[in-house]
Motif scaffolding. Structure first.
Motif, mmCIF file in Angstrom:
data_model
loop_
_atom_site.group_PDB
_atom_site.id
_atom_site.type_symbol
_atom_site.label_atom_id
_atom_site.label_comp_id
_atom_site.label_asym_id
_atom_site.label_seq_id
_atom_site.Cartn_x
_atom_site.Cartn_y
_atom_site.Cartn_z
ATOM 1 N N ASP A 1 -41.339 0.385 1.099
ATOM 2 C CA ASP A 1 -40.036 -0.185 1.429
ATOM 3 C C ASP A 1 -39.388 0.567 2.587
ATOM 4 O O ASP A 1 -38.760 -0.030 3.469
ATOM 5 N N MET A 2 -39.553 1.899 2.615
ATOM 6 C CA MET A 2 -38.991 2.691 3.709
ATOM 7 C C MET A 2 -39.760 2.458 5.007
ATOM 8 O O MET A 2 -39.170 2.396 6.090
ATOM 9 N N ILE A 3 -41.075 2.315 4.902
ATOM 10 C CA ILE A 3 -41.884 2.002 6.076
ATOM 11 C C ILE A 3 -41.459 0.649 6.649
ATOM 12 O O ILE A 3 -41.363 0.470 7.873
ATOM 13 N N GLY A 4 -41.167 -0.308 5.769
ATOM 14 C CA GLY A 4 -40.713 -1.623 6.216
ATOM 15 C C GLY A 4 -39.379 -1.565 6.934
ATOM 16 O O GLY A 4 -39.172 -2.228 7.957
ATOM 17 N N VAL A 5 -38.448 -0.751 6.412
ATOM 18 C CA VAL A 5 -37.148 -0.596 7.062
ATOM 19 C C VAL A 5 -37.329 0.013 8.450
ATOM 20 O O VAL A 5 -36.736 -0.460 9.431
ATOM 21 N N LYS A 6 -38.140 1.046 8.550
ATOM 22 C CA LYS A 6 -38.348 1.702 9.848
ATOM 23 C C LYS A 6 -38.964 0.745 10.855
ATOM 24 O O LYS A 6 -38.547 0.693 12.022
#
Length: 367
Positions: A140-145
């Motif tokens: 999810d954090m990789i997607g936000v970045k």
């Protein structure tokens, strides 16, 4: 900055590993390492017989009741330090003496001063230091970045991040007394800011670049000697983003609920980590949770990668460290990164302490 690591792989491409501390998170690292190709777990150390017995049940060939003895007797390429924070500095020093690279559970240290001593020791010995900041490895954090860097929402004037759980006390009914060190400021270095907030500082600088701490407050919702709630106001000069961070260990965790929420408020829309959770996340996590309950009832070890994707992120973080050691490269999240997150948490704690102290000063009333 740390110097390049020194190749010490023994005999083959297999990386030999020891795990110092096999409590909750130590077992996660142990099981992760045992499932990695090209990694051999030689030994573990833990002061508690029940933890050593758990490690033996999953197939560890050698256990010790003292990590010092393990580092003296075993020929290792790297060691995972999953001990309480007050033991990190000593463990790094002893690993450095043995020429063993280290992957340290967060927080790296209890203070920046202690971190500096640790990194100096590592630098002089030529060993690599990695830190387990796992939010960067969550999908999810990789997607936000990725969405942020694509410019999907344009300029982001404001962002917020919240990370909550139930801390060391656990969700009632509690079967066993919690360990004492997380509630000891000297042993842990602090409360929620170091347990939860430090992950947030790391992932925010990964997203926005260097941060400035502008204000902070801490509180205790329970009668405990460390803060269990903290709110921090940050500024990212590079992206001109104002950020609020809130962390707390006062909310009961309800698996498989995601306890970290990140939102970027851009001029053309919002990016949320909730929009980047894996497909069928809740159904899959709930199934894993039930499976693990049954495993505990039958006396089997729970699945290291259930009940949510959090533990998979720990696997990815340790795997990336092991690959860096194998390739003689700097760890992707190294000791300097760990120290930087600690510096931000320390600054926030100092600002909050100043406000709390000022609030206790007597006020002179004039007529």
């Amino acid at each position: 900055m740390l110097s390049s690591t020194i190749g010490r792989l023994t005999g083959s491409d297999t990386l030999t590993l020891g795990v110092l501390g096999v409590g909750n998170i130590g077992m996660v690292h142990l099981k992760s390492a045992r499932s990695m190709p090209g990694v051999e777990v030689r030994a573990v150390a833990d002061a508690l017989p029940e933890n050593r017995a758990r490690a033996e049940r999953v197939g560890v060939p050698q256990t010790y009741d003292d990590y010092t003895t393990l580092l003296e007797r075993e020929e290792l390429d790297a060691a995972v330090i999953a001990l309480p924070p007050f033991l990190h500095a000593d463990a790094v020093e002893r690993a450095a003496a043995a020429g063993v690279d280290v992957f340290v559970e967060k927080p790296l240290a209890r203070s920046t001063e202690e971190a500096d001593r640790m990194l100096d020791t590592a630098r002089e010995a030529g060993i690599a230091v990695g830190v387990d900041h796992t939010l960067r490895y969550q999908p999810d954090m990789i997607g936000v970045k990725s969405e942020f860097e694509d410019g999907t929402v344009g300029h982001v004037p404001y962002a917020s991040i919240t990370r909550l759980n139930d801390g060391p006390l656990g969700r009632p009914p509690v079967e066993n007394a919690p360990p004492s060190w997380p509630l000891d400021p000297d042993a842990a270095g602090g409360g929620s800011l170091l347990e939860l907030g430090i992950h947030c500082f790391d992932v925010l600088e990964w997203l926005f670049g260097e941060l400035e701490v502008q204000d902070a407050s801490t509180d205790s919702t329970l009668d405990i000697p460390v803060e269990d709630a903290a709110t921090v106001l940050l500024r990212a000069p590079e992206t001109e983003t104002s950020i609020t961070l809130h962390c707390g260990s006062y909310q009961w965790e309800q698996l498989p609920e995601v306890n970290t929420r990140l939102r970027l408020e851009g001029i053309t829309g919002t990016i949320s980590n909730q929009d980047h959770l894996p497909q069928n996340f809740y159904a899959g996590a709930a199934k894993s949770a039930l499976t693990n309950v049954m495993r505990r009832i039958t006396g089997d070890e729970p699945d290291v990668f259930g009940p949510t994707f959090y533990l998979q992120a720990h696997y990815e973080a340790l795997s990336a460290f092991c690959e860096a050691v194998r390739e003689d490269e700097r760890p992707p999240i190294d000791g300097e990164d760990g120290r930087r997150s600690l510096e931000l948490a320390e600054t926030a704690a100092e600002l909050a302490a100043e406000k709390n102290t000022a609030g206790l000063e007597p006020v002179e009333v004039t007529r």
